[in-house]
Design a protein around this motif. Sequence first.
Motif, PDB file in Angstrom:
ATOM      1  N   GLY A 436    -121.563 -24.404 -59.903  1.00 47.05           N
ATOM      2  CA  GLY A 436    -122.954 -24.463 -59.478  1.00 47.05           C
ATOM      3  C   GLY A 436    -123.303 -25.841 -58.940  1.00 47.05           C
ATOM      4  N   GLN A 440    -124.573 -26.875 -55.244  1.00 49.01           N
ATOM      5  CA  GLN A 440    -125.787 -27.656 -54.996  1.00 49.01           C
ATOM      6  C   GLN A 440    -125.490 -28.879 -54.132  1.00 49.01           C
ATOM      7  N   GLY A 485    -134.696  -8.868 -57.125  1.00 48.08           N
ATOM      8  CA  GLY A 485    -134.373  -9.960 -56.186  1.00 48.08           C
ATOM      9  C   GLY A 485    -133.239 -10.834 -56.678  1.00 48.08           C
ATOM     10  N   LEU A 487    -129.366 -11.191 -58.323  1.00 47.15           N
ATOM     11  CA  LEU A 487    -128.108 -10.438 -58.470  1.00 47.15           C
ATOM     12  C   LEU A 487    -127.179 -11.033 -59.525  1.00 47.15           C
ATOM     13  N   HIS A 488    -127.623 -12.087 -60.202  1.00 46.20           N
ATOM     14  CA  HIS A 488    -126.758 -12.745 -61.200  1.00 46.20           C
ATOM     15  C   HIS A 488    -126.684 -11.901 -62.465  1.00 46.20           C
ATOM     16  N   ASP A 489    -125.479 -11.558 -62.893  1.00 41.77           N
ATOM     17  CA  ASP A 489    -125.417 -10.710 -64.088  1.00 41.77           C
ATOM     18  C   ASP A 489    -124.475 -11.206 -65.165  1.00 41.77           C
ATOM     19  N   GLY A 491    -124.492 -13.992 -67.148  1.00 45.16           N
ATOM     20  CA  GLY A 491    -125.195 -14.446 -68.353  1.00 45.16           C
ATOM     21  C   GLY A 491    -125.870 -13.285 -69.058  1.00 45.16           C
ATOM     22  N   SER A 533    -133.559 -11.260 -67.641  1.00 49.01           N
ATOM     23  CA  SER A 533    -132.822 -12.456 -67.252  1.00 49.01           C
ATOM     24  C   SER A 533    -133.138 -12.774 -65.792  1.00 49.01           C
ATOM     25  N   THR A 537    -135.129 -19.752 -59.359  1.00 49.59           N
ATOM     26  CA  THR A 537    -136.533 -20.159 -59.522  1.00 49.59           C
ATOM     27  C   THR A 537    -137.445 -19.202 -58.755  1.00 49.59           C
ATOM     28  N   ALA A 566    -131.031 -19.600 -66.675  1.00 55.44           N
ATOM     29  CA  ALA A 566    -131.017 -21.050 -66.490  1.00 55.44           C
ATOM     30  C   ALA A 566    -132.370 -21.703 -66.130  1.00 55.44           C
TER      31      ALA A 566
HETATM   32 CO1  B1M Z   1    -125.974 -18.197 -57.547  1.00 53.38          CO
HETATM   33  N1  B1M Z   1    -127.216 -19.664 -57.851  1.00 53.38           N
HETATM   34  N2  B1M Z   1    -126.895 -17.728 -55.930  1.00 53.38           N
HETATM   35  N3  B1M Z   1    -124.565 -16.871 -57.360  1.00 53.38           N
HETATM   36  N4  B1M Z   1    -125.065 -19.037 -58.945  1.00 53.38           N
HETATM   37  C1  B1M Z   1    -127.106 -20.400 -59.107  1.00 53.38           C
HETATM   38  C2  B1M Z   1    -127.965 -19.760 -60.190  1.00 53.38           C
HETATM   39  C3  B1M Z   1    -127.613 -21.855 -58.678  1.00 53.38           C
HETATM   40  C4  B1M Z   1    -128.232 -22.653 -59.863  1.00 53.38           C
HETATM   41  C5  B1M Z   1    -126.484 -22.659 -58.017  1.00 53.38           C
HETATM   42  C6  B1M Z   1    -126.930 -24.036 -57.632  1.00 53.38           C
HETATM   43  O1  B1M Z   1    -127.604 -24.203 -56.644  1.00 53.38           O
HETATM   44  N5  B1M Z   1    -126.575 -25.036 -58.392  1.00 53.38           N
HETATM   45  C7  B1M Z   1    -128.637 -21.498 -57.585  1.00 53.38           C
HETATM   46  C8  B1M Z   1    -130.078 -21.269 -58.056  1.00 53.38           C
HETATM   47  C9  B1M Z   1    -130.998 -22.397 -57.619  1.00 53.38           C
HETATM   48  C10 B1M Z   1    -132.402 -22.135 -58.034  1.00 53.38           C
HETATM   49  O2  B1M Z   1    -132.939 -21.070 -57.969  1.00 53.38           O
HETATM   50  N6  B1M Z   1    -133.030 -23.190 -58.458  1.00 53.38           N
HETATM   51  C11 B1M Z   1    -128.009 -20.241 -57.011  1.00 53.38           C
HETATM   52  C12 B1M Z   1    -128.290 -19.734 -55.707  1.00 53.38           C
HETATM   53  C13 B1M Z   1    -129.191 -20.613 -54.827  1.00 53.38           C
HETATM   54  C14 B1M Z   1    -127.769 -18.522 -55.247  1.00 53.38           C
HETATM   55  C15 B1M Z   1    -128.037 -17.871 -53.880  1.00 53.38           C
HETATM   56  C16 B1M Z   1    -129.466 -17.949 -53.354  1.00 53.38           C
HETATM   57  C17 B1M Z   1    -127.028 -18.500 -52.895  1.00 53.38           C
HETATM   58  C18 B1M Z   1    -127.133 -18.011 -51.483  1.00 53.38           C
HETATM   59  O3  B1M Z   1    -126.933 -16.869 -51.220  1.00 53.38           O
HETATM   60  N7  B1M Z   1    -127.467 -18.909 -50.599  1.00 53.38           N
HETATM   61  C19 B1M Z   1    -127.600 -16.407 -54.133  1.00 53.38           C
HETATM   62  C20 B1M Z   1    -128.757 -15.558 -54.640  1.00 53.38           C
HETATM   63  C21 B1M Z   1    -128.400 -14.097 -54.738  1.00 53.38           C
HETATM   64  C22 B1M Z   1    -129.458 -13.343 -55.483  1.00 53.38           C
HETATM   65  O4  B1M Z   1    -129.441 -13.301 -56.685  1.00 53.38           O
HETATM   66  N8  B1M Z   1    -130.397 -12.742 -54.762  1.00 53.38           N
HETATM   67  C23 B1M Z   1    -126.601 -16.617 -55.246  1.00 53.38           C
HETATM   68  C24 B1M Z   1    -125.536 -15.774 -55.419  1.00 53.38           C
HETATM   69  C25 B1M Z   1    -124.600 -15.929 -56.419  1.00 53.38           C
HETATM   70  C26 B1M Z   1    -123.363 -15.043 -56.521  1.00 53.38           C
HETATM   71  C27 B1M Z   1    -123.662 -13.557 -56.289  1.00 53.38           C
HETATM   72  C28 B1M Z   1    -122.420 -15.497 -55.463  1.00 53.38           C
HETATM   73  C29 B1M Z   1    -122.804 -15.416 -57.949  1.00 53.38           C
HETATM   74  C30 B1M Z   1    -123.255 -14.417 -59.056  1.00 53.38           C
HETATM   75  C31 B1M Z   1    -122.180 -13.453 -59.452  1.00 53.38           C
HETATM   76  C32 B1M Z   1    -122.652 -12.613 -60.586  1.00 53.38           C
HETATM   77  O5  B1M Z   1    -123.483 -12.968 -61.424  1.00 53.38           O
HETATM   78  N9  B1M Z   1    -122.130 -11.414 -60.618  1.00 53.38           N
HETATM   79  C33 B1M Z   1    -123.515 -16.730 -58.240  1.00 53.38           C
HETATM   80  C34 B1M Z   1    -123.118 -17.624 -59.256  1.00 53.38           C
HETATM   81  C35 B1M Z   1    -121.815 -17.310 -59.961  1.00 53.38           C
HETATM   82  C36 B1M Z   1    -123.902 -18.770 -59.607  1.00 53.38           C
HETATM   83  C37 B1M Z   1    -123.581 -19.863 -60.627  1.00 53.38           C
HETATM   84  C38 B1M Z   1    -122.496 -20.748 -60.075  1.00 53.38           C
HETATM   85  C39 B1M Z   1    -123.136 -19.392 -62.006  1.00 53.38           C
HETATM   86  C40 B1M Z   1    -124.071 -18.421 -62.705  1.00 53.38           C
HETATM   87  C41 B1M Z   1    -123.391 -17.965 -63.960  1.00 53.38           C
HETATM   88  O6  B1M Z   1    -122.860 -16.884 -63.987  1.00 53.38           O
HETATM   89  N10 B1M Z   1    -123.358 -18.829 -64.985  1.00 53.38           N
HETATM   90  C42 B1M Z   1    -124.987 -20.585 -60.749  1.00 53.38           C
HETATM   91  C43 B1M Z   1    -124.891 -22.048 -61.104  1.00 53.38           C
HETATM   92  C44 B1M Z   1    -125.029 -22.261 -62.603  1.00 53.38           C
HETATM   93  O7  B1M Z   1    -125.648 -21.520 -63.299  1.00 53.38           O
HETATM   94  N11 B1M Z   1    -124.487 -23.313 -63.053  1.00 53.38           N
HETATM   95  C45 B1M Z   1    -125.690 -20.143 -59.549  1.00 53.38           C
HETATM   96  C46 B1M Z   1    -122.650 -18.564 -66.225  1.00 53.38           C
HETATM   97  C47 B1M Z   1    -123.565 -17.758 -67.156  1.00 53.38           C
HETATM   98  C48 B1M Z   1    -122.867 -17.467 -68.448  1.00 53.38           C
HETATM   99  O8  B1M Z   1    -124.699 -18.565 -67.409  1.00 53.38           O
HETATM  100  O9  B1M Z   1    -126.250 -16.992 -66.183  1.00 53.38           O
HETATM  101  O10 B1M Z   1    -127.099 -19.225 -67.019  1.00 53.38           O
HETATM  102  P1  B1M Z   1    -126.197 -18.068 -67.185  1.00 53.38           P
HETATM  103  O11 B1M Z   1    -126.551 -17.378 -68.577  1.00 53.38           O
HETATM  104  C49 B1M Z   1    -126.651 -18.099 -69.778  1.00 53.38           C
HETATM  105  C50 B1M Z   1    -128.069 -18.577 -70.090  1.00 53.38           C
HETATM  106  O12 B1M Z   1    -128.877 -18.817 -68.943  1.00 53.38           O
HETATM  107  C51 B1M Z   1    -128.602 -17.559 -71.013  1.00 53.38           C
HETATM  108  O13 B1M Z   1    -127.470 -17.127 -71.707  1.00 53.38           O
HETATM  109  C52 B1M Z   1    -126.333 -17.100 -70.859  1.00 53.38           C
HETATM  110  C53 B1M Z   1    -125.111 -17.402 -71.669  1.00 53.38           C
HETATM  111  O14 B1M Z   1    -125.246 -18.555 -72.437  1.00 53.38           O
HETATM  112  N12 B1M Z   1    -129.279 -16.373 -70.483  1.00 53.38           N
HETATM  113  C54 B1M Z   1    -130.165 -15.714 -71.265  1.00 53.38           C
HETATM  114  C55 B1M Z   1    -129.180 -15.716 -69.320  1.00 53.38           C
HETATM  115  N13 B1M Z   1    -129.980 -14.671 -69.313  1.00 53.38           N
HETATM  116  C56 B1M Z   1    -130.594 -14.617 -70.497  1.00 53.38           C
HETATM  117  C57 B1M Z   1    -131.523 -13.730 -71.030  1.00 53.38           C
HETATM  118  C58 B1M Z   1    -131.989 -13.963 -72.321  1.00 53.38           C
HETATM  119  C59 B1M Z   1    -131.554 -15.042 -73.050  1.00 53.38           C
HETATM  120  C60 B1M Z   1    -130.628 -15.922 -72.554  1.00 53.38           C
HETATM  121  O15 B1M Z   1    -132.872 -13.184 -72.931  1.00 53.38           O
HETATM  122  C61 B1M Z   1    -133.311 -12.052 -72.306  1.00 53.38           C
END
Ligand code: B1M
Length: 600
Positions: A436, A440, A485, A487-489, A491, A533, A537, A566
């Motif tokens: 991520g 960025q 809107g 697609l992240h799944d 976490g 989830s 933003t 996140a």
């Molecule tokens: Co995207 N993405 N992504 N992405 N992606 C992020 C989230 C981003 C932070 C990357 C970055 O810029 N550093 C950024 C968001 C910026 C923002 O909004 N401020 C981003 C972006 C911009 C995008 C796109 C817009 C990129 C583009 O197309 N230009 C696009 C959007 C698509 C859409 O959703 N409409 C996009 C697309 C994608 C992929 C599809 C390519 C892929 C997702 C694949 C998938 O999920 N099947 C992807 C990925 C992999 C990421 C990063 C790298 C990793 C996310 C992840 O899986 N983390 C991510 C960067 C990052 O997070 N560091 C990023 C691992 C996971 C275990 O953590 O999901 O946070 P997380 O879940 C945690 C906690 O948050 C919590 O518990 C989990 C486990 O501890 N948690 C909950 C989550 N849900 C919870 C619910 C709860 C409680 C806890 O209660 C209900």
Amino acid sequence: MKTWKPNLEETKKRYINWWNQKGIVLNMWEHFQEGVKPHASVAAPQPPIDLNQKWFDPQWRADYLDWYIAHSCLKADMLPVANTQLGPGSLAAILGGVFEGGEDTIWIHPNPNFTDEITFNPEHPNWILHKELLKACKAKANGHYYVGMPDLMEGLDVLAALKGTDSVLLDTVMQPEVLEQQMQQINNIYFKVFDELYDIIKENDEMAFCYFSAWAPGKMTKLQSDISTMISEDDFRRFVQPFIREQCQKIDYTLYHLDGVGAMHHLPALLEIKELNAIQWTPGVGEPQGGSPKWYDLYKKILAAGKSVMACWVTLDELRPLLDNIGGDGVHLEMDFHNESEVEQAMRIIEEYTSKNDQQETADGDLANESKLETEAIKIETCHKEESEELAPLYDAIVAGKMEDAIAVTKKAIQEGVAPQEIINNYMIKAMGEVGQRFQDGKAFVPQLLMAGRAMKGALELLKPMLQGSASTTIGKVVIGTVKGDLHDIGKNLVASMLEGCGFEVINIGIDVPADKFVEAVKEHQADILCMSALLTTTMTYMKEVIDALEASGLRHQVKIMVGGAPVNKNFAMQIGADGYSDNANSAVAVAKELLGKTK
Ligand code: B1M
């Protein structure tokens, strides 16, 4: 041509100059009718009986366009063109994509039977429709106006429309040779289709294009690759540039549609295409339109590279400062006029610059030295974590998007008895964090995010049974989903597995979930907790809409709501009226139990 446009010959001269980086063209993409004296007496057709007729009935469209142009302003360089669009990228529909007529546009859905085979079927109904529409319009036009070339599109955008964006992005990594082959196949078909349509619409050897409304004394096309905002410059040079170059070589006049700030990093690769004539700039959502000073440097850079510019949605107030800054040579202005008086004001301003042209120096810029818009191609490098020698390769494999390696290391770690929590928290989540961060910083692109996500998911599958625990009674029912809107799944699925492992019955309703589907699921399953989830933003605010929908349905009082992801924090959770928040999958279980403890 016995055209309805009185000054067509002057407009043609201005276009010829513009294609040669000289002078100004003053046009408007959409026409207006207010206060316009009709060019001919043409009756309006009956309103369409449905959306199908509005878009896909050649005769109805021909009648409508005839009436529309007869009543449209054709002053300045506004072109008399019948807009025969069959949706953005209608080549995808010719290749098997599925048309759907919407209120304001046509949607093209992926081909449900796509098998990586790209073949042109001359009997395909969508191809026949293209030809019938253009023929009906040409017969109706009778030389009064041009029949525009529809926005066929090409390359990656067409492939994405056929098989889905994610699949194409993954192909850049997983089957690059197949992708290159498919790009070439699409180009070959594109030329065939283009030529056949050109033969229908051409007036002598001239033609007009629907999208952005432009004219040329030969074959012309608008090129684009909107999907390339998501790929690196290296990938652009491999999967996009060669095919655009071929189009620029085979088609006499070419205009590239550069869409959004996210596409700017490909400008150097575009400017390298010697045969490309012009670049159109679309600033994108949240940015000021094409007349803003913010884009002067971009225009100067394009002009300095010997290409013409098309600036869109310029306002009257912006016109003078824009021309003062970028000069009046090779500039195509698409303005947003509402009446003829505005057109006349703009024409007076343009006049001044046209006469000034001889003295005016065109913008100067040394392409090689300007680095503002150029970014360096950066390769993903693997990075070692120090926590455990044996598990470091798992971190590396996820960062590098290597699923097989990630699975192999995880298998080994399981055999060696490493706790799943340690594997997930110390390696997998950290690796995703690193990917991520690179994204960025502009060092990784969407294909790399996808690959990392795929690698983590693959490895996580092995850990799932271990997370499932041995609870035999159900603590409560949970409905969980990622909001509309988004697609992240990964976490969300982790939270779901942990909850399941700790004795909850979990109904996982997936990603991109709209409010009514959340409400339905809560109702159907009589859920105790609704978990939402969001990782973006831009989508986290949708959680409030779901809560409002639950209130409206009268279900809010019977279900607890927990949110996470996140960008979500405790304050936000409180503001939107959620009952619980957790920042990770482990504490999500504790919060869920606490929430039910309160109710039971
Ligand atoms: Co995207 N993405 N992504 N992405 N992606 C992020 C989230 C981003 C932070 C990357 C970055 O810029 N550093 C950024 C968001 C910026 C923002 O909004 N401020 C981003 C972006 C911009 C995008 C796109 C817009 C990129 C583009 O197309 N230009 C696009 C959007 C698509 C859409 O959703 N409409 C996009 C697309 C994608 C992929 C599809 C390519 C892929 C997702 C694949 C998938 O999920 N099947 C992807 C990925 C992999 C990421 C990063 C790298 C990793 C996310 C992840 O899986 N983390 C991510 C960067 C990052 O997070 N560091 C990023 C691992 C996971 C275990 O953590 O999901 O946070 P997380 O879940 C945690 C906690 O948050 C919590 O518990 C989990 C486990 O501890 N948690 C909950 C989550 N849900 C919870 C619910 C709860 C409680 C806890 O209660 C209900």
